[in-house]
Structure formats: C-alpha cells, structure tokens
Design an enzyme around this catalytic site. Sequence first.
Site, PDB file in Angstrom:
ATOM      1  N   HIS A  31       0.839  -1.192   0.000  1.00 39.81           N
ATOM      2  CA  HIS A  31       0.000   0.000   0.000  1.00 39.81           C
ATOM      3  C   HIS A  31       0.880   1.250   0.000  1.00 39.81           C
ATOM      4  O   HIS A  31       1.258   1.745   1.069  1.00 39.81           O
ATOM      5  CB  HIS A  31      -0.907   0.012   1.229  1.00 39.81           C
ATOM      6  CG  HIS A  31      -1.830  -1.167   1.317  1.00 39.81           C
ATOM      7  ND1 HIS A  31      -1.386  -2.431   1.655  1.00 39.81           N
ATOM      8  CD2 HIS A  31      -3.170  -1.278   1.116  1.00 39.81           C
ATOM      9  CE1 HIS A  31      -2.418  -3.263   1.663  1.00 39.81           C
ATOM     10  NE2 HIS A  31      -3.508  -2.590   1.333  1.00 39.81           N
ATOM     11  N   ASP A 160      -9.551   6.790   7.342  1.00 38.97           N
ATOM     12  CA  ASP A 160     -10.993   6.747   7.097  1.00 38.97           C
ATOM     13  C   ASP A 160     -11.545   5.366   7.443  1.00 38.97           C
ATOM     14  O   ASP A 160     -12.599   5.248   8.073  1.00 38.97           O
ATOM     15  CB  ASP A 160     -11.285   7.043   5.619  1.00 38.97           C
ATOM     16  CG  ASP A 160     -10.994   8.481   5.232  1.00 38.97           C
ATOM     17  OD1 ASP A 160     -11.595   9.382   5.827  1.00 38.97           O
ATOM     18  OD2 ASP A 160     -10.162   8.700   4.328  1.00 38.97           O
ATOM     19  N   ILE A 192     -10.246   8.758   0.430  1.00 40.15           N
ATOM     20  CA  ILE A 192     -10.172   7.618  -0.478  1.00 40.15           C
ATOM     21  C   ILE A 192     -10.178   6.316   0.330  1.00 40.15           C
ATOM     22  O   ILE A 192      -9.475   6.182   1.330  1.00 40.15           O
ATOM     23  CB  ILE A 192      -8.892   7.674  -1.348  1.00 40.15           C
ATOM     24  CG1 ILE A 192      -8.934   8.877  -2.291  1.00 40.15           C
ATOM     25  CG2 ILE A 192      -8.728   6.384  -2.141  1.00 40.15           C
ATOM     26  CD1 ILE A 192     -10.004   8.812  -3.362  1.00 40.15           C
ATOM     27  N   HIS A 266      -4.048   3.128  -3.431  1.00 38.28           N
ATOM     28  CA  HIS A 266      -4.261   2.605  -2.079  1.00 38.28           C
ATOM     29  C   HIS A 266      -3.527   1.292  -1.843  1.00 38.28           C
ATOM     30  O   HIS A 266      -2.729   1.194  -0.909  1.00 38.28           O
ATOM     31  CB  HIS A 266      -5.754   2.407  -1.799  1.00 38.28           C
ATOM     32  CG  HIS A 266      -6.026   1.744  -0.482  1.00 38.28           C
ATOM     33  ND1 HIS A 266      -6.152   2.452   0.689  1.00 38.28           N
ATOM     34  CD2 HIS A 266      -6.146   0.437  -0.130  1.00 38.28           C
ATOM     35  CE1 HIS A 266      -6.355   1.615   1.696  1.00 38.28           C
ATOM     36  NE2 HIS A 266      -6.360   0.378   1.215  1.00 38.28           N
ATOM     37  N   SER A 387     -23.317  -9.937  36.803  1.00 39.27           N
ATOM     38  CA  SER A 387     -23.440 -11.264  36.204  1.00 39.27           C
ATOM     39  C   SER A 387     -22.093 -11.951  36.046  1.00 39.27           C
ATOM     40  O   SER A 387     -21.967 -13.158  36.254  1.00 39.27           O
ATOM     41  CB  SER A 387     -24.117 -11.160  34.836  1.00 39.27           C
ATOM     42  OG  SER A 387     -25.439 -10.679  34.951  1.00 39.27           O
ATOM     43  N   GLU A 414     -18.120  -4.458  23.970  1.00 39.96           N
ATOM     44  CA  GLU A 414     -17.270  -5.641  24.106  1.00 39.96           C
ATOM     45  C   GLU A 414     -16.011  -5.554  23.248  1.00 39.96           C
ATOM     46  O   GLU A 414     -14.915  -5.910  23.696  1.00 39.96           O
ATOM     47  CB  GLU A 414     -18.050  -6.911  23.741  1.00 39.96           C
ATOM     48  CG  GLU A 414     -19.195  -7.245  24.678  1.00 39.96           C
ATOM     49  CD  GLU A 414     -20.497  -6.583  24.260  1.00 39.96           C
ATOM     50  OE1 GLU A 414     -21.527  -6.845  24.913  1.00 39.96           O
ATOM     51  OE2 GLU A 414     -20.484  -5.804  23.274  1.00 39.96           O
ATOM     52  N   HIS A 476     -29.070 -16.013  23.684  1.00 39.85           N
ATOM     53  CA  HIS A 476     -28.043 -15.847  24.709  1.00 39.85           C
ATOM     54  C   HIS A 476     -27.360 -17.154  25.094  1.00 39.85           C
ATOM     55  O   HIS A 476     -26.494 -17.157  25.966  1.00 39.85           O
ATOM     56  CB  HIS A 476     -28.654 -15.203  25.958  1.00 39.85           C
ATOM     57  CG  HIS A 476     -28.873 -13.732  25.828  1.00 39.85           C
ATOM     58  ND1 HIS A 476     -29.585 -13.179  24.788  1.00 39.85           N
ATOM     59  CD2 HIS A 476     -28.459 -12.679  26.587  1.00 39.85           C
ATOM     60  CE1 HIS A 476     -29.621 -11.865  24.920  1.00 39.85           C
ATOM     61  NE2 HIS A 476     -28.939 -11.532  25.995  1.00 39.85           N
TER      62      HIS A 476
END
Length: 667
Positions: A31, A160, A192, A266, A387, A414, A476
């Site tokens: 890159h 970005d 970009i 890129h 918990s 998380e 869950h």
Amino acid sequence: MPDDFSSIDARAINTIRFLAVDAVQKAQSGHPGMPMGAAAMAYVLWTRHLRHAPSDPSWPNRDRFVLSAGHGSMLLYALLHLTGYDLSLDDIKQFRQWGSRTPGHPEAHLTPGVETTTGPLGQGFGNGVGMAIAERYLAAHVNTNAFAPVEHFTYGIVSDGDLMEGIASEAASLAGHLGLGKLIYLYDDNNISIDGSTDLAFTEDVAQRFAAYGWHVQTVADGNDLDAVDAAIRQAKAVTDRPSILCVKTHIGYGSPNQQDTAAAHGSPLGDEEVQRTKAALGWPTDRTFWVPDDVREHMDATATGQARRDDWDALMDAYAEAHPEKATTFRHWMDGTLPDDLADHLPSFEAGSKLATRAASGQTLDALGPVVGGHLVGGSADLTGSNKTDIEGRADHQANTPGGSYFRFGVREHAMAAAANGMALHGGLRPYVGTFLIFSDYLRPSLRLSGLMEQPVTYVFTHDSIGLGEDGPTHQPIEHLMALRAIPNVTVIRPADAAETAQAWMAALHRTDGPTALILTRQGVPTFDRAQHGSAEGLHRGAYILSDDDGTPDVVLMGSGSEVQHALSAAQTLRAEDGLAVRVVSMPSWELFEAQPEDYRTSVLPPAVTRRVSIEAGVTQGWSRYVGDAGTAIGIDRFGASAPGDEVMAHYGITAEHVVEAVRAL
C-alpha cells in the site's frame, strides 16, 4: 512545503515516501498511497514531538505510537529505520518476504519499535485507548509531587477505514468519557478507500462526531504544512482533560502524476513507469532506489537524543527509589509482571458437596487474590459486572476523576473493551482481565484473536456458558462458541468443572505470560467435588486429569468439561452398579493445556487401548472426535437452544447422566 532539495525537511519527507514506494514496488505488493500522503505529518510527529529511545524500544516512559492504519506499514518501517531502530535497509528491501522483519502489516515484537499489531482496521484505535488508560493509571499510583516516572503520550495515525469500523466508535466514546488527555490521534483524512471516494459510503462530519464524543478536535487544512501540523500537535498536548483528534487533510499517493487522490494508489504498487514519473515530479533522483541521503540520515537519527532521555529517566529512577523505595519496588514488580510466590496459599476454599456457580467461584477467587496480586491486576466488564462477578471487593471504579481506580466500567462495548485490554497489556505494568457473556465472545473475537497473535496475557471471563443459563433463550445460549475459541491459535480455553477447578483456572491464567486465557464459567450452580475422593483440582494445570477410576484398565472412559463433568460422575456410578463396568471419569477443562503435556501423560489419562469413550459437553460436538475416536460417542448440542428453565433445557437436549449411560450401553 517545497518538493525539492532546498529544505532538509522536504528531503527527509521524500526519503520516507520513496522508501515506501520502492519497497512496495520491489515486493510487487503493498500500500504505497497512505505512506506517501501521510509522510509529512508523521515526520513532524516523530522529529518534533515523539519521545522515544531507538536503542531501547522497551523504555517504559517512551511515548507510544500506534499506526492504526496498519496497511501503511512502510510508513512506520521507514520512520523506524531512519530514526535509528534496529531495522536495516536490507530489512526494508525484504518488505513482505518470508522471514523478514517487515511484514505486510506491523506485528508487535517482531519488528523493534512496533508497539502493536495492526491491520484489521480500528484495532489500533482501541489499543491506543488502552495504552493511554495504562499511562494514566500507572501515573496515579507511581508518581509523586517530586517524581514522575510515568509521564508520556500515546499518539496514533488513524484512517478513514479505521473510523468507519464500529470498534473505533466504541473506543472513541469510552476515551471521551474517561477524559484521556494524553491520547492524540492524527486522522489521515484523504477521502479515499479501496472502493474509491469515501463519498460512496462515508459522508459524516467526523469533527462533529468526535466533538460529541467529548474529544478536543482540530482541523489542519494541508497535511504538508509542517508548521500547521506542529502547532496542532502542540495545542493538543496542552489539552489535558480530553483526548484529541487532528483531522489532517492529505492526498493519498501524494506526488504521483496519475494516481494521486485515486483508489489506485491505495493497495497496489505504482508501477515502474509511474514510480519514475513520481520521483521526477518530487525532484527525486530517478536512477536511485532505496536511497537515503547522508544528511537525512544524520538529521533523523534519534539514537543520541533518545539515549539521553533514557539516561535522564534512569537518574530520576535512582533518586525516586531512594526517596520512595516501596513505590519503586512496586513499580518494578508491576512492570516485570511479578506475582507473589505464595499466591496459591491465598486461594479460597470451597465446601465439598455445596452447589456454586463457577462464575460465583471466580468472583470469590478474584476477591481473595486481588489484594495479594496487587494493583497491577485490573479489569472490568462490558456492563455485566453483577453477572460476570468481575469486581474485586473494596476497589474503586476507574473514572476521569478517579484515575487510580482499578475497576473498569466498559459499558456495552465488548469489542473496544478487548482492544483496550490488549493496549493495557502491550503498554506494560498492568495485567488486565475483562468480562462478558460467552455468547458475546463473537462481538470481541477479532481483538481476542489479536491477543493470541501478539501473545498478550489478557484474561477473558466468559460467563453464562451454555444452554444451562435457561430462560434467556437461544439468543443468549452459546452453542458453537467453545469450539470457536479453541480454534484460535495461542488461546488457552479453560472450562472448570467446579469451584475448586475455577480457583486453579485463575492460577493458570495469572501465570501465563505468552498469550490470553479464556475462562468459561456457568451461570447455574454446580456441585463442588469432594477432593479427598476425587483428587486435587491442581490437575487442571495439565488440561485433563483422572477424577474417578476403578482398579485395572477401564472398560470405558467418560470425559467432559465444565458443568457436564457432574453427569459423567453420576453416570459412572450407575454403570458400575448396574452394568459391572470399570469406568474412568476424566475432567477435561482445557484441551490446550492437555495437548501441551508429554505423550506419556496423555496416554496415561486416555489409554489408546480403551476405545469405548464418551464425551459430554453442552456445545457442538465438532472436534470431540479427536478424543473419543471413531468407536466413541460425543454427546453435545448441534442446534440452537430454547427458552425455559436451565435444568429443563438440559434434560430436553440430553445433557444428563441418564443419556451418558444410554450412550455407553449403545457402544
């Protein structure tokens, strides 16, 4: 900024650019665009602000630099080479080649001076937040009015793509809430991405977004304006109550006549002809590759200044140790990760026959060990403290106004929680643990994978580990998650069978220094085994051990992990009494620990001659064939769960002693 030889700044910046261009071109992969566009602002940061010591990349009080946009790795490698790190020009020439120290994306501890492994976008952003947390926490505990052994900044370059990732939003929100004033990110705002213009998918007002997070925001209109970049960094350093982001407008592929400001620059080499055109456009010799002018090398070499800073810090530490010997000893132990020799003596005891959820046993173990291990054991939960049982009795929360607090309220974040924990561990001085439900290991899996790749000793507390959690239902109830975690290299998964094994699981996690540990814990109560009858829970450290046995060679081996081991023990009693079988019961809390044992130990636990084997685990059966073999049976759950009381769900899906007995008889 002039693009010729009239300025040492311009020559140095173009050296950075063309080391990147030449390396990518030689590798025919990489890159080039990001290093070309961001070279100027990175140069300002590294030559005017970054406090580091190339001769000692692990100096504790160095500024941390995170290249979150890890695809632009040649920018970092060029900076490391030019400033004096142990990274040669030959290493640069071996970019992306087998066995080189310049891989396609930066890897922590493979290349001197690389602070964290980046490439998966957004991860470095979260790591930097953790590093800034570690700096502030350590400073609160170690520094005095007269001495500041810990006083540095965490810098980063983000792209970005980084800011599009959800993990960056989570981490930015947390950093703003905590007021991390020594965290400064330079946003490479080049408009970009791989698909083309960011207008295709990313049109938000980034500055307003970060202002809403509580960050100090500045905009630099021209990333090649060195003085403007310098002034913005100085202003950011002066803001001590908020993290800072500098939105710096740059041009991807800067200087390339045909590829500047295009997606083509890129992720692909410029091509031989375009390299020549670009060098000509920027006044660089077209007949040279990997060229470093002598005056640039001398100008950018930070070895002497870095060593002087390190020497000054060493002198400060000597005076600090004389004035505050206890604090100095504590700081040294924290940085070394030293654990007390008598840690095992402080483990809690559990009454045989009592019923206790392993998550509750984990909480009791943390309460017992926390004061003994000390303040470098820090952790928290993603809004599930009650918990997960992850808080340690008597400890304060870590907030903006209580920077010495050692318990972290990560909120429902998380992914950022795990990335920040990696950053804390990478910083040094802290031993982090984090908690959530096992089902949500999916939400943080990329960060956990990087814990394994970077060999960081983060402990993951995953509770509510099966359909046994009951009424919350299949959304869950983890099914495939245990096996998915076992599939990640260098992650040690431990699913203890009772309270005593849970305490030993924490001992195993705390003593691991070369990778993460995942503790898999129940919501529901499980019986505490009589250790006089079933042997010491220290067998957990070998991954699997014999819990119950008969004389001679067994007719059948029953094995399992976690809450299902109780059913194996119960089934063994029935099979002995009603079928006259010699039964061996094996508790198997950790495949990884078991596979690390010598072969003679493994075969002593699971004799190859005994082919009648049954495993029981409340998760997918995939993978258990390695232990039960072709002639055995794996009892588990290969479908989603259901909402009902946990015992009923377990019975409905056959996770019972009766089902184990039936399976053995079927064999």
